[in-house]
Design a protein around this motif. Sequence first.
Motif, PDB file in Angstrom:
ATOM      1  N   CYS A   1       0.822  -1.216   0.000  1.00 31.22           N
ATOM      2  CA  CYS A   1       0.000   0.000   0.000  1.00 31.22           C
ATOM      3  C   CYS A   1       0.854   1.262   0.000  1.00 31.22           C
ATOM      4  N   SER A   2       1.975   1.235   0.717  1.00 34.60           N
ATOM      5  CA  SER A   2       2.856   2.411   0.752  1.00 34.60           C
ATOM      6  C   SER A   2       3.424   2.719  -0.632  1.00 34.60           C
ATOM      7  N   VAL A   3       3.793   1.641  -1.327  1.00 36.45           N
ATOM      8  CA  VAL A   3       4.349   1.842  -2.668  1.00 36.45           C
ATOM      9  C   VAL A   3       3.331   2.489  -3.592  1.00 36.45           C
ATOM     10  N   TRP A   4       2.109   1.978  -3.586  1.00 35.62           N
ATOM     11  CA  TRP A   4       1.124   2.491  -4.536  1.00 35.62           C
ATOM     12  C   TRP A   4       0.531   3.829  -4.121  1.00 35.62           C
ATOM     13  N   LEU A   5       0.551   4.125  -2.825  1.00 36.78           N
ATOM     14  CA  LEU A   5       0.169   5.482  -2.407  1.00 36.78           C
ATOM     15  C   LEU A   5       1.215   6.505  -2.859  1.00 36.78           C
ATOM     16  N   SER A   6       2.469   6.113  -2.816  1.00 34.51           N
ATOM     17  CA  SER A   6       3.539   6.995  -3.311  1.00 34.51           C
ATOM     18  C   SER A   6       3.525   7.094  -4.825  1.00 34.51           C
ATOM     19  N   PHE A   7       3.024   6.023  -5.427  1.00 36.49           N
ATOM     20  CA  PHE A   7       3.001   6.002  -6.900  1.00 36.49           C
ATOM     21  C   PHE A   7       2.118   7.112  -7.483  1.00 36.49           C
ATOM     22  N   ILE A   8       0.986   7.372  -6.820  1.00 33.56           N
ATOM     23  CA  ILE A   8       0.018   8.312  -7.414  1.00 33.56           C
ATOM     24  C   ILE A   8       0.611   9.706  -7.611  1.00 33.56           C
ATOM     25  N   PRO A   9       1.175  10.391  -6.596  1.00 35.80           N
ATOM     26  CA  PRO A   9       1.748  11.725  -6.856  1.00 35.80           C
ATOM     27  C   PRO A   9       2.977  11.673  -7.767  1.00 35.80           C
ATOM     28  N   SER A  10       3.775  10.588  -7.612  1.00 34.35           N
ATOM     29  CA  SER A  10       4.961  10.478  -8.458  1.00 34.35           C
ATOM     30  C   SER A  10       4.581  10.315  -9.921  1.00 34.35           C
ATOM     31  N   TYR A  11       3.540   9.514 -10.175  1.00 33.21           N
ATOM     32  CA  TYR A  11       3.096   9.258 -11.543  1.00 33.21           C
ATOM     33  C   TYR A  11       2.534  10.522 -12.188  1.00 33.21           C
ATOM     34  N   LEU A  12       1.778  11.290 -11.392  1.00 32.91           N
ATOM     35  CA  LEU A  12       1.144  12.490 -11.938  1.00 32.91           C
ATOM     36  C   LEU A  12       2.122  13.648 -12.121  1.00 32.91           C
ATOM     37  N   SER A  13       3.241  13.613 -11.411  1.00 29.94           N
ATOM     38  CA  SER A  13       4.191  14.730 -11.489  1.00 29.94           C
ATOM     39  C   SER A  13       5.307  14.502 -12.501  1.00 29.94           C
ATOM     40  N   THR A  14       5.350  13.345 -13.132  1.00 31.21           N
ATOM     41  CA  THR A  14       6.390  13.067 -14.121  1.00 31.21           C
ATOM     42  C   THR A  14       5.769  12.993 -15.508  1.00 31.21           C
ATOM     43  N   LYS A  15       6.625  13.080 -16.506  1.00 28.94           N
ATOM     44  CA  LYS A  15       6.163  13.068 -17.885  1.00 28.94           C
ATOM     45  C   LYS A  15       7.036  12.110 -18.695  1.00 28.94           C
ATOM     46  N   GLY A  16       6.472  11.669 -19.801  1.00 30.28           N
ATOM     47  CA  GLY A  16       7.237  10.892 -20.753  1.00 30.28           C
ATOM     48  C   GLY A  16       7.694   9.555 -20.221  1.00 30.28           C
ATOM     49  N   LYS A  17       8.941   9.215 -20.545  1.00 28.13           N
ATOM     50  CA  LYS A  17       9.465   7.904 -20.181  1.00 28.13           C
ATOM     51  C   LYS A  17       9.627   7.745 -18.671  1.00 28.13           C
ATOM     52  N   TYR A  18       9.781   8.855 -17.950  1.00 27.51           N
ATOM     53  CA  TYR A  18       9.937   8.769 -16.503  1.00 27.51           C
ATOM     54  C   TYR A  18       8.613   8.402 -15.829  1.00 27.51           C
ATOM     55  N   MET A  19       7.516   8.768 -16.442  1.00 26.74           N
ATOM     56  CA  MET A  19       6.218   8.332 -15.932  1.00 26.74           C
ATOM     57  C   MET A  19       6.098   6.808 -16.043  1.00 26.74           C
ATOM     58  N   VAL A  20       6.554   6.266 -17.163  1.00 28.78           N
ATOM     59  CA  VAL A  20       6.531   4.814 -17.350  1.00 28.78           C
ATOM     60  C   VAL A  20       7.478   4.153 -16.357  1.00 28.78           C
ATOM     61  N   ALA A  21       8.658   4.763 -16.147  1.00 26.68           N
ATOM     62  CA  ALA A  21       9.639   4.189 -15.222  1.00 26.68           C
ATOM     63  C   ALA A  21       9.092   4.137 -13.804  1.00 26.68           C
ATOM     64  N   VAL A  22       8.320   5.168 -13.419  1.00 26.85           N
ATOM     65  CA  VAL A  22       7.721   5.189 -12.081  1.00 26.85           C
ATOM     66  C   VAL A  22       6.767   4.010 -11.913  1.00 26.85           C
ATOM     67  N   GLU A  23       5.973   3.740 -12.941  1.00 25.22           N
ATOM     68  CA  GLU A  23       5.033   2.622 -12.831  1.00 25.22           C
ATOM     69  C   GLU A  23       5.776   1.284 -12.786  1.00 25.22           C
ATOM     70  N   VAL A  24       6.812   1.145 -13.596  1.00 23.66           N
ATOM     71  CA  VAL A  24       7.594  -0.096 -13.572  1.00 23.66           C
ATOM     72  C   VAL A  24       8.225  -0.297 -12.194  1.00 23.66           C
ATOM     73  N   PHE A  25       8.790   0.781 -11.669  1.00 20.91           N
ATOM     74  CA  PHE A  25       9.421   0.698 -10.351  1.00 20.91           C
ATOM     75  C   PHE A  25       8.393   0.321  -9.278  1.00 20.91           C
ATOM     76  N   SER A  26       7.190   0.872  -9.373  1.00 23.11           N
ATOM     77  CA  SER A  26       6.146   0.552  -8.392  1.00 23.11           C
ATOM     78  C   SER A  26       5.730  -0.906  -8.490  1.00 23.11           C
ATOM     79  N   ILE A  27       5.644  -1.421  -9.711  1.00 18.15           N
ATOM     80  CA  ILE A  27       5.307  -2.842  -9.896  1.00 18.15           C
ATOM     81  C   ILE A  27       6.370  -3.723  -9.252  1.00 18.15           C
TER      82      ILE A  27
END
Length: 820
Positions: A758-784
């Motif tokens: 739960c901590s990972v995916w709660l952190s994922f939401i602001p991180s995902y929304l604040s990044t763009k492009g390939k770094y947005m994809v990297a954030v999701e991969v890292f969260s997985i």
Amino acid sequence: MCKFLPQCSIREPVPILHKYYQSGDLIIAGIISQIYIFSDTLSFEKQPSQEFSDDHISITFSEVFRLTTVQEKIPGPFLYAMIIAVQVMVEPRRKGSHFVAMIALHAQKERFPTRKLIYGSAPVMNDKSPGLPFYQMAATEALQYEGILSLLLHFRWTWIGIIATDNDNGERFVQTISPMFTKSGVCFAFLERIPSFSFISEIPGMLTQGATISQKIFSSKANVVLVSGESYSMATFRWLPNLSEHDDIKNNVKSKVWIISAQVEFASFVFQRNWDAGIFSGAISFEIHFRNPPGFHQYVLHRNPSSTDGDGFIREFWQQAFECLLPDITADKVEGNICTGEEKLENLPGSLFEVSMTGHSYSIHSAAYAVAHALHAMSSRLRHRGMAFRVRGKNPNQQSWQLHNFLRNISFNNTAGDVVFINQNGEAASSLDIVNWIICTNQSLHRVRVGKIDPQAPPDQSLLLDEDAITWHSWFNQTQPLSVCTERCLPGSSKKVKEGQPPCCYDCIPCAEGKIANQDDMNDCNKCPDKDYPSKNQDACLPKDISFLSYEEPLGISLACFSLFLSLITALVLGTFIKHHDTPIVIANNRNLTYTLLISLLLCFLCALLFIGQPEKVTCLLRQTAFGIIFSTAVSCVLAKTFTVVLAFMATKPESRMRKWVGKGLGHSILLSCSIVQAGICTVWLATSPPYPDVDMHSVTEEIILECNEGSVTMFYCVFIYMSCLATVSFAVAFLARKLPDSFNEAKFITFSMLVFCSVWLSFIPSYLSTKGKYMVAVEVFSILASGIGLLVCIFYPKCYIIILRPELNNREQLIRKKN
């Protein structure tokens, strides 16, 4: 007034001292300015004929009428009056063009054959009357205006001053250039009209007004001054540097670049011969194209009072130019210098006398030859037709009006070797020379041709200029002068016109984000094409890089390796559990759910690879849907294992009704039902608005992002919300069961794993929304990967530790002992 005074009589207003013509079979007459006369205001206290009249135009009328009416005094069958630039000698407030028309109408009334050949500065006669043909022997004013504008734009001189004579010609000049220059972005810093005068009494007022004008000119920021006037106007302009009432301006005159129209000659009054004209050095003048005819220079140098026969003008000029008196006209007692007649014309300042031909003189020369050639052609035709006229009793002289037909479309080579051609409209195809004036310390004038305006060239190519040949005034230190209200707006900024100011006066404001200005003085900044982005200085568009999470870059290859490594670890854990599938620690917490969870985690780690690489149609379809279903299956396994543990302990209580629910069926039911719901959501998503490969041009300024468009954002969030709900329920149940006995309970480990999840995916939401492009994809991969690691480590590390490192603890007796 005379009609009331009987003693008044009409007399010749001014006695004519000289007659500048000689007898001949043919006389071609010209009205040419030779002198400029000042006089006192007429007082009417004595006969006007006793003093020289100020009304110069009446003298011109008198002489023209003398030529066109008293024919018996002028031998020869024909007289063709060549009316040449009359306005240069008339009183400036009169209309010179009207004067020409009046002479023409008089000649027509008298049925006197005239042809009007206008040279130089004369305006184009737009009000031509039938039967009154005019011929323009020099370049048209329109060509000159276009040439001046081309010169200003060439040097980027957009802030200029205007000086024009205060008469009709000056007004026409201003009215013509104002809209033309303004449309092309040239603004006027000042517009001054030089006063003219004819009476001596007007001089003080003219000087006072000139002082004000001088102050405005030399204190202005404009370094370029456009001068338009008559042939004698330069004599008036030479007063300007000396009229300022401020000593700092008079003693330290800031030089200007004087652009002088073709009408103005560098001429001076006699008393100005020693005046310093250095302020006009570096001026650029438009002049009528000319070449010296062979022998002309020597002819001029050998002219003197003794070599002329009946030319009174030469004698008067000689006395004024050399400040002496010729012996044959002096009184008994002579005061002053005596002319020897051997003075050298080449020693005179250029402002007093030109030893070479000028543009206006060249036009007169060509005009005279045009009439001569036309007369020759007409005479040849009349000779052939002479017999017919004699038979019919007609005089061939009566056909003189036919000269007009011969002047139209005439073409010949003049004595200088130039081709003279008069078109059907009565205009000679003549170019304009661009001349650089260089005035030396001894006041000698040198004219250097630095370019020309070619009327035959296309409008945008008519200006031919050799910049290297131009010598600027020493004040500019031989650098090209600037003349702008605002120096310039550099690339990266645009102009903002100051309120209440001309458009040439503006502020420079930086371009807004996302826009560029790649040239100086742009009116507005422009957006780059979608495939480009603005440079750091916003002065150019640079091509965007293609961006996606690639296997060829460090970030992509690191995540891919990490994903494969975790997949391998998960596979080893699964293999270990399968190998020890009969041991109590594997059996104790629903062996089938454990295998399903490990397989789900293995697929989750491999699922991360779908997010790496260039987006394709298949990978876009599988990315989010596969991740959502697989992760929901994993969380469902955790939820099922937690419920199984809780129910098992509740069933151990006496008379508990929960015993009937204990068994493998409950866990499988929970797993299947929870997974089916997520699979249903993904199915609807793919059926209604599936993800697809897309290109994002705007999210990142410098990149073109290749991405997977989620298709339906609503379905995307439905998948995440459902998975979040499963995780929350699993965490809550595990937290409540965390204190059950350790021997059979893995709820404590599930609690920690779900806390990490739960901590990972709660952190994922602001991180995902604040990044763009390939770094947005990297954030999701890292969260997985991070959430999968949390489940793998927290749940299976303790069990693997016992199975591999402490096998003695993995037996039934040990578990029962712990239970007791």
